[in-house]
Design a protein around this motif. Structure first.
Motif, short mmCIF file in Angstrom:
data_model
loop_
_atom_site.label_atom_id
_atom_site.label_comp_id
_atom_site.label_asym_id
_atom_site.label_seq_id
_atom_site.Cartn_x
_atom_site.Cartn_y
_atom_site.Cartn_z
N ARG A 64 0.81 -1.23 0.00
CA ARG A 64 0.00 0.00 0.00
C ARG A 64 0.84 1.27 0.00
O ARG A 64 0.50 2.26 0.66
CB ARG A 64 -0.98 0.00 1.17
N ARG A 89 2.82 4.45 -2.22
CA ARG A 89 2.40 5.35 -3.32
C ARG A 89 2.87 4.87 -4.68
O ARG A 89 2.24 5.14 -5.68
CB ARG A 89 2.94 6.75 -3.07
N ARG A 90 4.02 4.18 -4.70
CA ARG A 90 4.52 3.67 -5.97
C ARG A 90 5.37 2.43 -5.71
O ARG A 90 5.82 2.19 -4.59
CB ARG A 90 5.31 4.71 -6.74
N ASP A 91 5.61 1.67 -6.76
CA ASP A 91 6.44 0.47 -6.67
C ASP A 91 7.90 0.88 -6.83
O ASP A 91 8.26 1.48 -7.85
CB ASP A 91 6.07 -0.53 -7.77
N CYS A 135 2.50 -0.72 -4.42
CA CYS A 135 1.17 -0.12 -4.35
C CYS A 135 0.11 -1.15 -3.95
O CYS A 135 -0.88 -0.81 -3.31
CB CYS A 135 0.77 0.47 -5.71
#
Length: 109
Positions: free
Chosen positions: A24, A26-28, A43
Motif C-alpha cells: 500500500r 504510493r509507488r512500486d 502499491c
C-alpha cells in the motif's frame, strides 16, 4: 536501513534474495536495505495475494525476465519474503541491479 549487505544466495542455477515488502505504498520501488533484505515498496494491498503477484511483476519487469523464472519460496503471508530467480547468478543479479542504478550497498559477501 539497519544492514548494509544484501543477502543473495546462489542455489544451483538460481539465486535467492531476501525481501522486506511494504504494501500500500504510493509507488512500486526499491528503497534500500532492511536487515540484509531489499526493501521494496508496492502499491498493491496485502490481500488475495495481490502484493505477492506485484513482487513477481516488479522483478520480472525490473530484470527483464519472464515471470515463470521468479517464485516466492518463503513468506507468502509475511512482509519478509525470499524470492527465487531462476537462470541467473548472484554476480549477474548484483550487476543488473547496479546497471539499473539501484542506489544500494551491493558489496560482495
Amino acid at each position: 536501513m539497519s544492514d548494509t549487505r544484501l543477502s543473495i544466495r546462489q542455489v544451483d542455477s538460481a539465486v535467492e534474495v531476501a525481501l522486506h515488502v511494504q504494501p500500500r505504498a504510493r509507488r512500486d520501488e526499491i528503497v534500500g536495505l532492511f536487515n540484509g533484505a531489499l526493501k521494496l515498496k508496492l502499491c498493491a494491498p496485502p490481500v488475495n495475494d495481490a502484493a505477492n503477484r506485484a513482487v513477481i511483476d516488479f522483478f520480472a519487469s525490473l530484470l527483464n525476465l519472464p515471470k515463470s523464472r521468479l517464485q516466492i519460496i518463503s513468506g507468502m503471508k509475511s512482509r519478509s519474503k525470499v524470492l527465487r530467480i531462476e537462470s541467473i547468478t548472484a554476480v549477474e543479479l548484483r550487476r543488473r541491479l547496479q546497471d539499473l542504478d539501484v542506489k544500494l550497498f551491493l558489496r560482495q559477501p
